[in-house]
Design a protein around this motif. Structure first.
Motif, PDB file in Angstrom:
ATOM      1  N   LEU A 133     -55.094 -28.048 -25.800  1.00  0.00           N
ATOM      2  CA  LEU A 133     -54.883 -26.884 -24.946  1.00  0.00           C
ATOM      3  C   LEU A 133     -53.835 -27.208 -23.883  1.00  0.00           C
ATOM      4  O   LEU A 133     -53.958 -28.204 -23.170  1.00  0.00           O
ATOM      5  N   ARG A 134     -52.797 -26.351 -23.789  1.00  0.00           N
ATOM      6  CA  ARG A 134     -51.695 -26.600 -22.864  1.00  0.00           C
ATOM      7  C   ARG A 134     -51.299 -25.312 -22.144  1.00  0.00           C
ATOM      8  O   ARG A 134     -51.306 -24.234 -22.727  1.00  0.00           O
ATOM      9  N   LEU A 135     -50.895 -25.445 -20.912  1.00  0.00           N
ATOM     10  CA  LEU A 135     -50.353 -24.347 -20.120  1.00  0.00           C
ATOM     11  C   LEU A 135     -48.852 -24.249 -20.360  1.00  0.00           C
ATOM     12  O   LEU A 135     -48.137 -25.246 -20.262  1.00  0.00           O
ATOM     13  N   VAL A 136     -48.354 -23.026 -20.657  1.00  0.00           N
ATOM     14  CA  VAL A 136     -46.910 -22.891 -20.907  1.00  0.00           C
ATOM     15  C   VAL A 136     -46.230 -21.846 -20.022  1.00  0.00           C
ATOM     16  O   VAL A 136     -45.049 -21.990 -19.701  1.00  0.00           O
ATOM     17  N   LEU A 137     -46.928 -20.781 -19.636  1.00  0.00           N
ATOM     18  CA  LEU A 137     -46.353 -19.768 -18.737  1.00  0.00           C
ATOM     19  C   LEU A 137     -47.318 -19.565 -17.568  1.00  0.00           C
ATOM     20  O   LEU A 137     -48.188 -18.689 -17.613  1.00  0.00           O
ATOM     21  N   PRO A 138     -47.193 -20.353 -16.511  1.00  0.00           N
ATOM     22  CA  PRO A 138     -48.186 -20.296 -15.430  1.00  0.00           C
ATOM     23  C   PRO A 138     -48.082 -19.070 -14.539  1.00  0.00           C
ATOM     24  O   PRO A 138     -49.040 -18.735 -13.839  1.00  0.00           O
ATOM     25  N   GLN A 139     -46.933 -18.391 -14.527  1.00  0.00           N
ATOM     26  CA  GLN A 139     -46.699 -17.329 -13.546  1.00  0.00           C
ATOM     27  C   GLN A 139     -46.567 -15.937 -14.159  1.00  0.00           C
ATOM     28  O   GLN A 139     -46.145 -15.002 -13.479  1.00  0.00           O
ATOM     29  N   PHE A 140     -46.951 -15.785 -15.405  1.00  0.00           N
ATOM     30  CA  PHE A 140     -46.818 -14.478 -16.053  1.00  0.00           C
ATOM     31  C   PHE A 140     -47.751 -13.462 -15.377  1.00  0.00           C
ATOM     32  O   PHE A 140     -48.919 -13.738 -15.113  1.00  0.00           O
ATOM     33  N   ARG A 141     -47.219 -12.286 -15.102  1.00  0.00           N
ATOM     34  CA  ARG A 141     -48.043 -11.174 -14.615  1.00  0.00           C
ATOM     35  C   ARG A 141     -47.419  -9.863 -15.097  1.00  0.00           C
ATOM     36  O   ARG A 141     -46.229  -9.800 -15.406  1.00  0.00           O
ATOM     37  N   PRO A 189     -51.781 -16.232 -16.683  1.00  0.00           N
ATOM     38  CA  PRO A 189     -51.172 -17.436 -17.251  1.00  0.00           C
ATOM     39  C   PRO A 189     -51.356 -17.485 -18.771  1.00  0.00           C
ATOM     40  O   PRO A 189     -52.368 -17.008 -19.310  1.00  0.00           O
ATOM     41  N   VAL A 190     -50.373 -18.076 -19.440  1.00  0.00           N
ATOM     42  CA  VAL A 190     -50.377 -18.157 -20.904  1.00  0.00           C
ATOM     43  C   VAL A 190     -50.544 -19.620 -21.328  1.00  0.00           C
ATOM     44  O   VAL A 190     -49.855 -20.511 -20.813  1.00  0.00           O
ATOM     45  N   LEU A 191     -51.450 -19.831 -22.278  1.00  0.00           N
ATOM     46  CA  LEU A 191     -51.730 -21.168 -22.793  1.00  0.00           C
ATOM     47  C   LEU A 191     -51.603 -21.158 -24.310  1.00  0.00           C
ATOM     48  O   LEU A 191     -51.708 -20.109 -24.959  1.00  0.00           O
ATOM     49  N   GLN A 198     -40.732 -14.305 -23.396  1.00  0.00           N
ATOM     50  CA  GLN A 198     -40.683 -15.469 -22.508  1.00  0.00           C
ATOM     51  C   GLN A 198     -40.966 -16.765 -23.261  1.00  0.00           C
ATOM     52  O   GLN A 198     -40.387 -17.815 -22.946  1.00  0.00           O
ATOM     53  N   LEU A 199     -41.856 -16.714 -24.258  1.00  0.00           N
ATOM     54  CA  LEU A 199     -42.132 -17.914 -25.049  1.00  0.00           C
ATOM     55  C   LEU A 199     -40.919 -18.322 -25.885  1.00  0.00           C
ATOM     56  O   LEU A 199     -40.610 -19.519 -26.003  1.00  0.00           O
ATOM     57  N   LEU A 200     -40.226 -17.358 -26.452  1.00  0.00           N
ATOM     58  CA  LEU A 200     -39.017 -17.681 -27.220  1.00  0.00           C
ATOM     59  C   LEU A 200     -37.959 -18.346 -26.341  1.00  0.00           C
ATOM     60  O   LEU A 200     -37.189 -19.181 -26.813  1.00  0.00           O
ATOM     61  N   ALA A 201     -37.939 -17.975 -25.068  1.00  0.00           N
ATOM     62  CA  ALA A 201     -36.984 -18.598 -24.153  1.00  0.00           C
ATOM     63  C   ALA A 201     -37.295 -20.073 -23.921  1.00  0.00           C
ATOM     64  O   ALA A 201     -36.413 -20.842 -23.513  1.00  0.00           O
ATOM     65  N   LEU A 202     -38.544 -20.484 -24.191  1.00  0.00           N
ATOM     66  CA  LEU A 202     -38.915 -21.892 -24.053  1.00  0.00           C
ATOM     67  C   LEU A 202     -38.485 -22.731 -25.252  1.00  0.00           C
ATOM     68  O   LEU A 202     -38.434 -23.959 -25.161  1.00  0.00           O
ATOM     69  N   GLY A 203     -38.209 -22.084 -26.388  1.00  0.00           N
ATOM     70  CA  GLY A 203     -37.824 -22.811 -27.596  1.00  0.00           C
ATOM     71  C   GLY A 203     -38.298 -22.066 -28.823  1.00  0.00           C
ATOM     72  O   GLY A 203     -39.232 -21.260 -28.767  1.00  0.00           O
ATOM     73  N   ALA A 261     -46.319 -26.681 -18.747  1.00  0.00           N
ATOM     74  CA  ALA A 261     -45.944 -26.258 -17.402  1.00  0.00           C
ATOM     75  C   ALA A 261     -46.734 -27.019 -16.341  1.00  0.00           C
ATOM     76  O   ALA A 261     -47.820 -27.550 -16.604  1.00  0.00           O
ATOM     77  N   ASP A 262     -46.203 -27.023 -15.150  1.00  0.00           N
ATOM     78  CA  ASP A 262     -46.841 -27.652 -13.994  1.00  0.00           C
ATOM     79  C   ASP A 262     -47.994 -26.755 -13.518  1.00  0.00           C
ATOM     80  O   ASP A 262     -47.769 -25.599 -13.140  1.00  0.00           O
TER      81      ASP A 262
END
Length: 200
Positions: A98-106, A121-123, A170-175, A184-185
């Motif tokens: 389990l990983r955090l990838v988009l911490p600030q999505f709203r 947040p998206v995981l 937004q996920l596609l923008a990550l790769g 993500a932090d």
């Protein structure tokens, strides 16, 4: 015999700090306040995404296809615990990696007079059990290669929930490949989410 304890969601101010709670079964209206949620994208061993169709009985956005699991952390509940709990309750899923990838999505979206308004947040995670969906939560489900799903969403061939459509962009923008999305932090999460306990 006692009634079940109502499920609560965490209400937020504009900065993402907790300002109170509300019953989940009453919070979604034409003027839904900002509240805390999360979205999970679960993949199998072949890197296929688990898609789910929201049940017809859902108050908000019924019968739309969306990501694997959506939910709301309870007051004071750590994010990882909330995601694992909801994955079991909604889809009968056990998770690994389990990983955090988009911490600030709203987002804020409306359909048929009902508004969703969430800091969400998206995981991502690996599903390590077969789906066993709860019929009051999920109408249908399927596995699909991420690239095919993302292409369908971005080209409008698969109608999905509005939060899922925005998240896919937004996920596609990550790769291009989910396994390449950076973790993500957690310090970027809304302040209403409890900080993870330090390792012992």
């Amino acid at each position: 015999m006692t009634d079940a304890i109502p499920e609560l969601v965490v209400l937020l101010d504009a900065a993402g700090a907790a300002i109170g709670t509300a019953r989940k079964d009453t919070v979604h209206t034409a003027d839904t306040p900002l509240h805390l949620a999360f979205s999970l994208y679960a993949f199998d061993a072949s890197d296929r995404l688990l898609l789910t169709q929201r049940a017809a009985s859902k108050v908000a956005f019924p019968l739309l296809w969306t990501n694997s699991v959506c939910g709301h952390p309870a007051p004071g509940e750590p994010l990882e615990s909330a995601v694992r709990r909801r994955a079991r309750d909604e889809m009968g899923l056990e998770l690994a990696e389990l990983r955090l990838v988009l911490p600030q999505f709203r987002y804020r979206e409306e359909l048929l007079g009902i508004v969703e308004h969430e800091a969400c947040p998206v995981l991502v995670a690996r599903a390590i059990s077969a789906p066993r969906p709860h019929p009051q939560e999920v109408a249908a489900w399927e596995w699909m290669p991420w690239a095919d799903f993302a292409d369908e969403v971005m080209n409008g061939r698969r109608p999905v929930s509005p939060w899922c459509a925005a998240q896919v962009g937004q996920l596609l923008a990550l790769g291009a490949a989910p396994q390449d999305w950076p973790t993500a932090d957690p310090r970027l999460l809304p302040p209403a989410i409890p900080s993870p306990a330090p390792p012992t």
